[in-house]
Write a protein that holds these residues in place. Sequence first.
Motif, PDB file in Angstrom:
ATOM      1  N   SER A  86      46.545  41.407  34.014  1.00  0.00           N
ATOM      2  CA  SER A  86      47.171  42.217  35.055  1.00  0.00           C
ATOM      3  C   SER A  86      48.573  42.605  34.613  1.00  0.00           C
ATOM      4  O   SER A  86      49.110  42.068  33.629  1.00  0.00           O
ATOM      5  N   ALA A  87      49.197  43.505  35.341  1.00  0.00           N
ATOM      6  CA  ALA A  87      50.546  43.951  34.994  1.00  0.00           C
ATOM      7  C   ALA A  87      51.552  42.797  34.952  1.00  0.00           C
ATOM      8  O   ALA A  87      52.350  42.703  34.004  1.00  0.00           O
ATOM      9  N   PRO A  88      51.561  41.878  35.945  1.00  0.00           N
ATOM     10  CA  PRO A  88      52.504  40.758  35.872  1.00  0.00           C
ATOM     11  C   PRO A  88      52.264  39.849  34.659  1.00  0.00           C
ATOM     12  O   PRO A  88      53.219  39.338  34.065  1.00  0.00           O
ATOM     13  N   GLU A 424      45.418  28.689  40.060  1.00  0.00           N
ATOM     14  CA  GLU A 424      46.045  27.965  41.172  1.00  0.00           C
ATOM     15  C   GLU A 424      47.437  28.501  41.466  1.00  0.00           C
ATOM     16  O   GLU A 424      47.846  28.629  42.628  1.00  0.00           O
ATOM     17  N   ARG A 425      48.155  28.820  40.409  1.00  0.00           N
ATOM     18  CA  ARG A 425      49.514  29.327  40.582  1.00  0.00           C
ATOM     19  C   ARG A 425      49.512  30.628  41.378  1.00  0.00           C
ATOM     20  O   ARG A 425      50.347  30.844  42.258  1.00  0.00           O
ATOM     21  N   VAL A 426      48.549  31.505  41.065  1.00  0.00           N
ATOM     22  CA  VAL A 426      48.470  32.786  41.767  1.00  0.00           C
ATOM     23  C   VAL A 426      48.019  32.589  43.220  1.00  0.00           C
ATOM     24  O   VAL A 426      48.615  33.133  44.153  1.00  0.00           O
ATOM     25  N   ILE A 427      46.972  31.805  43.438  1.00  0.00           N
ATOM     26  CA  ILE A 427      46.451  31.612  44.793  1.00  0.00           C
ATOM     27  C   ILE A 427      47.486  30.924  45.681  1.00  0.00           C
ATOM     28  O   ILE A 427      47.632  31.248  46.862  1.00  0.00           O
ATOM     29  N   VAL A 470      41.467  40.053  46.858  1.00  0.00           N
ATOM     30  CA  VAL A 470      42.334  41.192  46.569  1.00  0.00           C
ATOM     31  C   VAL A 470      43.605  40.714  45.853  1.00  0.00           C
ATOM     32  O   VAL A 470      44.060  41.325  44.876  1.00  0.00           O
ATOM     33  N   HIS A 471      44.151  39.610  46.323  1.00  0.00           N
ATOM     34  CA  HIS A 471      45.358  39.039  45.725  1.00  0.00           C
ATOM     35  C   HIS A 471      45.107  38.651  44.259  1.00  0.00           C
ATOM     36  O   HIS A 471      45.930  38.937  43.378  1.00  0.00           O
ATOM     37  N   CYS A 472      43.962  38.031  44.002  1.00  0.00           N
ATOM     38  CA  CYS A 472      43.634  37.615  42.632  1.00  0.00           C
ATOM     39  C   CYS A 472      43.377  38.819  41.734  1.00  0.00           C
ATOM     40  O   CYS A 472      43.798  38.835  40.568  1.00  0.00           O
ATOM     41  N   ARG A 473      42.711  39.838  42.250  1.00  0.00           N
ATOM     42  CA  ARG A 473      42.438  41.029  41.430  1.00  0.00           C
ATOM     43  C   ARG A 473      43.724  41.713  40.991  1.00  0.00           C
ATOM     44  O   ARG A 473      43.786  42.314  39.920  1.00  0.00           O
ATOM     45  N   GLY A 474      44.761  41.594  41.811  1.00  0.00           N
ATOM     46  CA  GLY A 474      46.019  42.238  41.463  1.00  0.00           C
ATOM     47  C   GLY A 474      46.892  41.438  40.519  1.00  0.00           C
ATOM     48  O   GLY A 474      47.862  41.971  39.972  1.00  0.00           O
ATOM     49  N   ASN A 475      46.550  40.166  40.318  1.00  0.00           N
ATOM     50  CA  ASN A 475      47.436  39.299  39.541  1.00  0.00           C
ATOM     51  C   ASN A 475      46.764  38.531  38.420  1.00  0.00           C
ATOM     52  O   ASN A 475      47.446  37.816  37.679  1.00  0.00           O
ATOM     53  N   LEU A 476      45.431  38.658  38.290  1.00  0.00           N
ATOM     54  CA  LEU A 476      44.719  37.910  37.268  1.00  0.00           C
ATOM     55  C   LEU A 476      43.734  38.804  36.533  1.00  0.00           C
ATOM     56  O   LEU A 476      43.182  39.753  37.117  1.00  0.00           O
ATOM     57  N   ALA A 477      43.509  38.499  35.270  1.00  0.00           N
ATOM     58  CA  ALA A 477      42.496  39.205  34.496  1.00  0.00           C
ATOM     59  C   ALA A 477      41.127  39.002  35.134  1.00  0.00           C
ATOM     60  O   ALA A 477      40.873  38.015  35.833  1.00  0.00           O
ATOM     61  N   GLY A 478      40.220  39.936  34.880  1.00  0.00           N
ATOM     62  CA  GLY A 478      38.903  39.890  35.495  1.00  0.00           C
ATOM     63  C   GLY A 478      38.136  38.615  35.237  1.00  0.00           C
ATOM     64  O   GLY A 478      37.487  38.071  36.127  1.00  0.00           O
ATOM     65  N   TYR A 479      38.204  38.115  33.981  1.00  0.00           N
ATOM     66  CA  TYR A 479      37.411  36.928  33.669  1.00  0.00           C
ATOM     67  C   TYR A 479      37.987  35.654  34.265  1.00  0.00           C
ATOM     68  O   TYR A 479      37.358  34.608  34.223  1.00  0.00           O
ATOM     69  N   LYS A 480      39.198  35.743  34.831  1.00  0.00           N
ATOM     70  CA  LYS A 480      39.811  34.578  35.472  1.00  0.00           C
ATOM     71  C   LYS A 480      39.560  34.541  36.981  1.00  0.00           C
ATOM     72  O   LYS A 480      39.973  33.597  37.647  1.00  0.00           O
TER      73      LYS A 480
END
Length: 514
Positions: A86-88, A424-427, A470-480
């Motif tokens: 993701s961008a971040p 976990e950090r993102v969620i 939605v939150h995970c899709r914006g901050n994590l790669a697809g396979y994660k």
Amino acid sequence: MLVGDIPRLNARRYPTKPAVISGGTTLTWAAVNERANRLGTALRASGLRTGDRVAICARNTAEWPEIVFGLAKAGLVAVPVNIRLSAPEIAHVLTDSGARAGIVHSDQAALAGEVFTEHLELVLQLGGGEVGKEYEAALASSTDTDPTPPTLTHDDVQFILYTSGTTGLPKGVVQLHRGMVAQALDTSIVTEAVHSDVTLGTTPCFTAGGMVRTVAALFLGQTLVLHPRFDPEAVVAEIERSRVTMTTFIPTMLMRTLKVLENDPSRDVSSLRRISYGSAPVPPGLAQEAMARLGCDLQQRYGATEAGGQATILTPADHRAAVAGDEGLLASCGRETPMAEIRIVGEDGADLPVGETGEIVIRSDMVAAGYWNKPEATAETFRPTGLWSGDLGRLDERGYLYIAGRKTDMIISGGFNVYPAEIERVIAQHPAVDLVTVVGIPDPEWGETPVAVVVGKGAPDPGLEESLRVHCRGNLAGYKQPRRFEFRDELPLGPAGKILKREVRAALLAPAGR
């Protein structure tokens, strides 16, 4: 010998021989060497100096090898960027590495291009010019002059590869020219490589395996065929067309390729002599079917980004022995390669007896130099006694290594390493989440898949799962991305307040009603 010497020497020996084939483009060794010279010279002329970092965000493409070699020639440090980030996540790689320049493919320009232009002084774009100077124009305006600084040595850094870490943020693994040349030599020995080999690459170039492949599969003047992604029908067609002799699969890829051949036994894959696989063992039945239907040898390798790639090999002879009845061999990942030494140690660092499980420690010239700007983590992992891998395993009386588990909680999904701490950090950043843990559970297709177990704040919210996705899709790669979300009122905690992941995972795997 330096990594940049590989195209120079092969251009002398095999100037007209195809070096790279991809998407209808064929580049000879003379062309790869010239283009690498032009790229390196152009980047040095722009003001970059020895040791400066250059980020690369691109799918598999014909330009990958010349970029790797061009940067190596110029004494610049390649920083591969996973195109699924993701961008971040991309921004973290750029800022942590201190990259000054970047090369981005047009396919990734929409996301990565914006981050690149925001953080970098210079951006070259493959296949376009929307976010930076057009790559081909940069090469055309440069000169075919070897840009190698006279002070460059095999102890200089060749690339920094970011690998997920248990702290929740990726760490940059620093690899030297020395390590990659050693890895190329070791790989050539164990694969019995010859300059006439044609290697098909469908796994990404931006991974550790991809970086090793770029150097090792071209080390002797071979031909490398690159596909942008794995497609079993395209793989079989390429084997027929290019007379491919070697490739690398994960077991899922192997099964899908065999299905194509099962549906059409007339396909000609007789050129194949060896398939290397990793990420998970193959069952004896699959190994036997693969060897019979493909008519080639199999090998498995174990390693790590920090180890510079491989450290063990389960050889074709081992696979034949397993199919003949020694099935236990397929549960192992083989014995140490010629240039690696593996020990199993206890917490005190003392060698453990044969058969006992402990941490795998690797000594080799292929081992990386450490973590970028992380002296404490480097001291913990890269010790005078060797690389403390964080993996648990045992050696049998014949020297075969058996992986018993991971000291970390890494999940291997579809051949990619996924660390729960990152997810976990993102969620945990979501305002409706009180507590979260992520564990891996078995998956028939991907090997393992991440499941997030969440304790929410306040009353149950039926819309929380979709909000988290939605939150995970914006901050994590697809396979994660977590494949499942489970919601609980509480999570099991140990005396120190640490979430007991083993209990969480056991509960998820328990039969319904227990």
